[in-house]
Structure formats: C-alpha cells, structure tokens
Design a protein around this motif. Structure first.
Motif, PDB file in Angstrom:
ATOM      1  N   TYR A  96       4.351   5.837 -17.788  1.00 40.93           N
ATOM      2  CA  TYR A  96       3.291   5.939 -18.796  1.00 40.93           C
ATOM      3  C   TYR A  96       3.188   7.374 -19.309  1.00 40.93           C
ATOM      4  N   LEU A  97       3.164   8.330 -18.391  1.00 43.20           N
ATOM      5  CA  LEU A  97       3.030   9.736 -18.778  1.00 43.20           C
ATOM      6  C   LEU A  97       4.213  10.192 -19.627  1.00 43.20           C
ATOM      7  N   MET A  98       5.414   9.796 -19.257  1.00 43.49           N
ATOM      8  CA  MET A  98       6.594  10.186 -20.034  1.00 43.49           C
ATOM      9  C   MET A  98       6.570   9.547 -21.426  1.00 43.49           C
ATOM     10  N   LYS A  99       6.182   8.285 -21.486  1.00 42.07           N
ATOM     11  CA  LYS A  99       6.155   7.568 -22.763  1.00 42.07           C
ATOM     12  C   LYS A  99       5.096   8.133 -23.713  1.00 42.07           C
ATOM     13  N   HIS A 100       3.963   8.560 -23.170  1.00 39.67           N
ATOM     14  CA  HIS A 100       2.834   8.991 -23.995  1.00 39.67           C
ATOM     15  C   HIS A 100       2.653  10.517 -24.022  1.00 39.67           C
ATOM     16  N   ASN A 101       3.645  11.269 -23.574  1.00 35.57           N
ATOM     17  CA  ASN A 101       3.550  12.725 -23.542  1.00 35.57           C
ATOM     18  C   ASN A 101       3.362  13.260 -24.960  1.00 35.57           C
ATOM     19  N   PRO A 102       2.225  13.932 -25.245  1.00 32.59           N
ATOM     20  CA  PRO A 102       1.987  14.436 -26.614  1.00 32.59           C
ATOM     21  C   PRO A 102       2.990  15.506 -27.045  1.00 32.59           C
ATOM     22  N   LYS A 103       3.633  16.172 -26.111  1.00 29.56           N
ATOM     23  CA  LYS A 103       4.641  17.189 -26.451  1.00 29.56           C
ATOM     24  C   LYS A 103       5.900  16.549 -27.016  1.00 29.56           C
ATOM     25  N   ASN A 104       6.126  15.262 -26.767  1.00 31.03           N
ATOM     26  CA  ASN A 104       7.319  14.572 -27.270  1.00 31.03           C
ATOM     27  C   ASN A 104       7.092  13.963 -28.644  1.00 31.03           C
ATOM     28  N   LYS A 105       5.854  13.978 -29.138  1.00 32.49           N
ATOM     29  CA  LYS A 105       5.560  13.387 -30.447  1.00 32.49           C
ATOM     30  C   LYS A 105       6.150  14.268 -31.535  1.00 32.49           C
ATOM     31  N   LYS A 106       6.632  13.634 -32.592  1.00 28.71           N
ATOM     32  CA  LYS A 106       7.218  14.426 -33.698  1.00 28.71           C
ATOM     33  C   LYS A 106       6.348  14.265 -34.936  1.00 28.71           C
TER      34      LYS A 106
END
Length: 106
Positions: A96-106
């Motif tokens: 969940y944390l990896m999927k929703h990590n805000p740092k990975n959002k583009k």
C-alpha cells in the motif's frame, strides 16, 4: 587582513560548490547562450526547491518530520489494512505504501 574563520558549510553545500566549479570549468557558456533545453531552467528550479525542502525537513523536530512525511499515508494505509484484514498485514501495508507514495506521483 584576516577576517576570521571561513563559514562552516555542510557536505551538500561543498558538493554543490564543487559541482558548480566543475561545470564552469568544463563547459564555459558563450555570452548570451541560454539553456540547451527549454525546460532545463525549470528542472534546475525544481532541483533547488527539492534541495531546500530536504534541508527544511532535516531541521524539523522528529514529530513534525513524521507528521509531514509519513503519518498521513501511514494512517490511510492502516485504515485500508483493517478493512481488508489480509493474511499478511505487513506485506499488505508495505505494498500500500509503495503504491500510494506521494513522491512517486508525476
């Protein structure tokens, strides 16, 4: 005359200064030449902003740092976790944390 000790710099500031010096030495710019790519200035500004945010985050007390960086997504993940009740809750939360990590959002 001697003006006193040199100001103390962080390792990151030293590295930035070394990079800037190396860039200036290895690639002198022609007068009036702009960035090679139109978004190069935008990327440089983004990098500077991220560097400042990193410095700001390093200066925060522990609780404030966690509240600003981890707690919101962790609470969302835990809420999702208790609804799903998976067989492997640690693996579920990690995913969940990896999927929703805000740092990975583009």
């Amino acid at each position: 005359g001697w003006s006193g000790p040199e100001p103390i710099r962080t390792m990151a500031e030293e590295a930035d200064m070394a990079d800037a010096t190396q860039d200036a030495v290895s690639a002198p710019a022609e007068a009036g030449s702009g960035p090679d790519h139109p978004d190069q200035a935008q990327l440089a500004e983004k990098a500077a902003t991220e560097a400042q945010e990193k410095i700001d985050a390093q200066a925060l007390p522990i609780r404030a740092y966690l509240d600003q960086t981890v707690v919101p997504i962790l609470l969302q993940g835990l809420s999702d976790l208790v609804k799903a009740r998976p067989d492997d809750p640690v693996e579920y939360l990690a995913a969940y944390l990896m999927k929703h990590n805000p740092k990975n959002k583009k």
